[in-house]
Design a protein around this motif. Structure first.
Motif, mmCIF file in Angstrom:
data_model
loop_
_atom_site.group_PDB
_atom_site.id
_atom_site.type_symbol
_atom_site.label_atom_id
_atom_site.label_comp_id
_atom_site.label_asym_id
_atom_site.label_seq_id
_atom_site.Cartn_x
_atom_site.Cartn_y
_atom_site.Cartn_z
ATOM 1 N N ALA A 1 65.493 85.108 -6.156
ATOM 2 C CA ALA A 1 65.169 83.787 -6.707
ATOM 3 C C ALA A 1 65.170 82.724 -5.613
ATOM 4 O O ALA A 1 65.811 82.878 -4.579
ATOM 5 N N ASP A 2 64.443 81.661 -5.885
ATOM 6 C CA ASP A 2 64.243 80.627 -4.876
ATOM 7 C C ASP A 2 64.351 79.254 -5.550
ATOM 8 O O ASP A 2 64.022 79.121 -6.719
ATOM 9 N N LEU A 3 64.773 78.265 -4.791
ATOM 10 C CA LEU A 3 64.880 76.921 -5.360
ATOM 11 C C LEU A 3 63.484 76.313 -5.515
ATOM 12 O O LEU A 3 62.713 76.262 -4.573
ATOM 13 N N GLU A 4 63.170 75.864 -6.737
ATOM 14 C CA GLU A 4 61.857 75.277 -6.963
ATOM 15 C C GLU A 4 61.956 73.751 -6.975
ATOM 16 O O GLU A 4 61.166 73.068 -6.357
ATOM 17 N N LYS A 5 62.956 73.244 -7.686
ATOM 18 C CA LYS A 5 63.116 71.796 -7.789
ATOM 19 C C LYS A 5 64.612 71.487 -7.863
ATOM 20 O O LYS A 5 65.331 72.110 -8.634
ATOM 21 N N PRO A 6 65.075 70.525 -7.054
ATOM 22 C CA PRO A 6 66.511 70.209 -7.113
ATOM 23 C C PRO A 6 66.885 69.594 -8.452
ATOM 24 O O PRO A 6 66.015 69.226 -9.249
ATOM 25 N N ALA A 7 68.190 69.463 -8.705
ATOM 26 C CA ALA A 7 68.659 68.967 -10.004
ATOM 27 C C ALA A 7 68.222 67.523 -10.239
ATOM 28 O O ALA A 7 67.879 67.136 -11.359
ATOM 29 N N ILE A 8 68.243 66.710 -9.179
ATOM 30 C CA ILE A 8 67.770 65.329 -9.319
ATOM 31 C C ILE A 8 66.806 65.035 -8.172
ATOM 32 O O ILE A 8 66.894 65.658 -7.116
ATOM 33 N N SER A 9 65.879 64.110 -8.402
ATOM 34 C CA SER A 9 64.932 63.821 -7.330
ATOM 35 C C SER A 9 65.165 62.429 -6.745
ATOM 36 O O SER A 9 64.583 62.068 -5.747
ATOM 37 N N ARG A 10 66.023 61.626 -7.390
ATOM 38 C CA ARG A 10 66.306 60.288 -6.864
ATOM 39 C C ARG A 10 67.807 60.083 -6.792
ATOM 40 O O ARG A 10 68.554 60.523 -7.680
ATOM 41 N N ILE A 11 68.234 59.376 -5.745
ATOM 42 C CA ILE A 11 69.663 59.099 -5.581
ATOM 43 C C ILE A 11 70.216 58.372 -6.800
ATOM 44 O O ILE A 11 71.353 58.601 -7.215
ATOM 45 N N GLU A 12 69.383 57.505 -7.394
ATOM 46 C CA GLU A 12 69.851 56.702 -8.542
ATOM 47 C C GLU A 12 70.340 57.581 -9.698
ATOM 48 O O GLU A 12 71.098 57.132 -10.545
#
Lengths: 215, 362
Positions: B94-105
């Motif tokens: 398995a591979d990382l597709e999208k992190p849990a959040i995309s903005r610091i906010e």
């Protein structure tokens, strides 16, 4: 020191010291003062990137630092680029670069791309998780002389081999230099894969390509 | 005919710990998702089928008789349980597709994972229970886990997090701190099943970040995790860091761990001299150049060389690959590592190993 020299030094220092915002007004001032963009690029930004690379080699800088330095360089380049003369953009040869299929880690590939770009090579970036056939297409269509293959995953190494084999099959192998790099790759392994060269990091990659192309 | 083991991995481990005679050095070729090839299933079956994961692990252990059995499938299991999207391929890791959040906010939206509920964590915990039934007391099993710093990168994305080390250190601390809570909860759940955690911290490598960044962002959280595990039931974790690690060996040894495994780019001999008197060292046969692409003869040579470098490490040494093996590593290479260790026997006689090496190189 003349004003031009001062600005060039400031551009270089912005890159080394990771000042990604400060570089923009300095580059603008440089252009406004009427100095040639090509000098700003080579004697300013690229000089800074080379110094950052030296710091990386001496283990004062690591991956995060190089990534920010290259952001600064690109921010400055965005300002300078529209002012480059046509004759300034004479490039060394074309290099096709990409992360082979089965892997999406592209930090290393991006750093190699940046360093080669800074050294004057025209980079054709195929991105990450790139099928072997796409490398061949790019070589054919763009007339590249070098193929640079990257992977961080030992599981994707066989796909590097596939690219070399395909080049062979298409009769392109003799006119192309293949270089490989990434975490699991070693000089020994590069030889086994049938590559022309290996470098352990982005800085070495420039020296390697220069050597292979007789520059 | 090759020598057979006369002890189980658990007996061997206990005897070595008590300074008693054993049949051979412990050995961990580090077969990871390659167990699927032994068991004959696709890697995707591990993701939701704890029984397949357990049976595959046990099948590979029984085939080769190595000394380590770890439930672990990929680096992203914990980030996924905290909201990251993972690409699950049919038959590759398995591979990382999208992190849990995309903005610091969005950082305050992150929550520690519940190991009994979130993502694939329950699958892994259930797999541990199956393994416990299958392997009984034969072998001491472990639960793989990524360290808080590495997990932090998968929450906000590797590129962005890398730059935040300079641009917004507080954000990186926050990500590490919430990752630590996930790590603790998972470690506790694994310990309750009887599995000791082994921590992988690839991002802590000096090939990636500076020793200074490691000390500021990774080490404090690692320490808290290691201490938490120690305080819970006395378990000492083992630790793996990929790439170059020489400049941080002492920091890692200071954590009071049970062992450290190092990559092939780091020197086993230097590691032994630096921290061998404080913790067990493991490693470092090249997993790709030798184990995956080399011949059985290459494997034999490198295994013997590794043994010569490591066998006299004061706190113990485990013959091991420098990192998880590629899935398609040939069985005969894995077998060769085991057979070589069996032939060397115990206690290791360096002159004999030298002789075996010389024979190989002829």
């Amino acid at each position: 020191m003349t004003k031009k020299e001062e600005l060039l030094k400031a551009l270089s220092e912005c890159v080394v010291e990771m000042e990604d915002d400060k570089v923009i007004p300095i580059a603008e001032e440089y252009i406004k003062s009427g100095y040639p963009a090509i000098d700003g690029l080579l004697l300013g930004l690229v000089d800074g990137m080379n110094k950052a690379a030296d710091l990386y080699e001496s283990e004062e800088y690591f991956i995060p630092e190089l990534m920010i330095c290259s952001d600064v360089m690109y921010n400055g380049m965005d300002i300078l680029r529209p002012h480059l003369e046509m004759s300034d953009s004479q490039q060394k040869c074309k290099v096709v670069i990409g992360v082979v299929e089965g892997d999406t880690h592209d930090i290393g590939k991006n750093l190699v791309k940046i360093m080669l770009e800074a050294a004057g090579y025209e980079m054709i970036d195929l991105g990450r998780d790139v099928p072997a056939a796409s490398f061949i297409d790019a070589v054919k269509n763009k007339g590249a002389k070098v193929v640079a293959l990257s992977t961080l995953m030992s599981t994707a190494i066989s796909n590097m081999q596939k690219v070399v084999e395909l080049l062979d099959k298409e009769g392109l192998r003799d006119s192309i230099k293949v270089i490989v790099g990434g975490g699991p790759i070693s000089l020994e392994l590069a030889k086994k894969l049938g590559a022309d060269g290996y470098s352990k990091n982005a800085v070495e990659a420039v020296k390697l390509v220069n050597r292979l192309m007789g520059a | 005919m090759m020598k057979r083991d006369s002890m189980t991995p658990a007996e061997r481990g206990a005897a070595i710990a008590n300074g008693m005679e054993v049949d051979r050095l412990p050995c961990n070729p580090n077969v990871a998702n390659g167990v699927a090839r032994v068991y004959g299933c696709k890697i995707s079956e591990f993701n939701h089928n704890p029984k397949a994961l357990a049976e595959a692990q046990v099948a590979a252990y029984r085939k080769f008789g190595y000394d380590s059995l770890r439930i672990f499938t990929d680096l992203f299991t914990w980030a996924e349980a905290m909201g990251a999207t993972v690409a699950h391929h049919d038959d590759s890791t398995a591979d990382l597709e999208k992190p849990a959040i995309s903005r610091i906010e969005d950082i305050d939206k992150l929550r520690p994972a519940d190991p009994y509920r979130d993502g694939r964590l329950p699958v892994h915990l259930d797999a541990m229970k199956y393994v416990r039934e299958l392997a009984k007391d034969e072998i001491k099993c472990s639960a793989g886990i990524v360290g808080p710093f590495t997990n932090a990168f998968f929450l906000l994305g590797v590129n962005d997090t890398m730059k935040l080390i300079h641009k917004d250190p507080e954000v990186v601390h926050k990500l590490c701190s919430i990752s630590l809570e996930t790590c603790k909860a998972y470690a506790k759940a694994a310990l309750d099943i009887g599995f000791g955690p082994t921590i992988s911290e690839p991002m802590s490598s000096s090939t990636v970040v500076s020793p200074k960044a490691f000390r500021e962002f990774s080490l404090p959280y690692l320490k808290e995790l290691v201490d938490f595990i120690k305080d819970y039931d006395g378990t000492k974790v083992t630790m793996h860091i990929c790439g170059q690690t020489e400049k941080i060996w002492k920091d890692v040894a200071d954590l009071g761990i049970g062992g450290i495994s190092i990559d092939n780019v780091a020197s086993l001999e230097d590691c032994k001299l630096a921290i061998g008197h404080r913790t067990k060292i493991m490693g470092n046969v090249d997993p790709s150049g030798i184990m995956y692409l080399g011949t059985p003869r290459d494997v034999r040579i490198k295994t013997l060389e590794s043994i010569l470098h490591g066998y006299d490490s004061p706190k113990g040494y485990v013959v091991m690959s420098g990192c998880s093996l590629p899935v398609e590593t040939p069985f005969e290479n894995i077998q060769m590592m085991m057979d070589t260790v069996r032939e060397v026997g115990y206690p290791v006689c360096p002159e004999r190993v030298e002789g075996m090496l010389a024979d190989c190189r002829k």
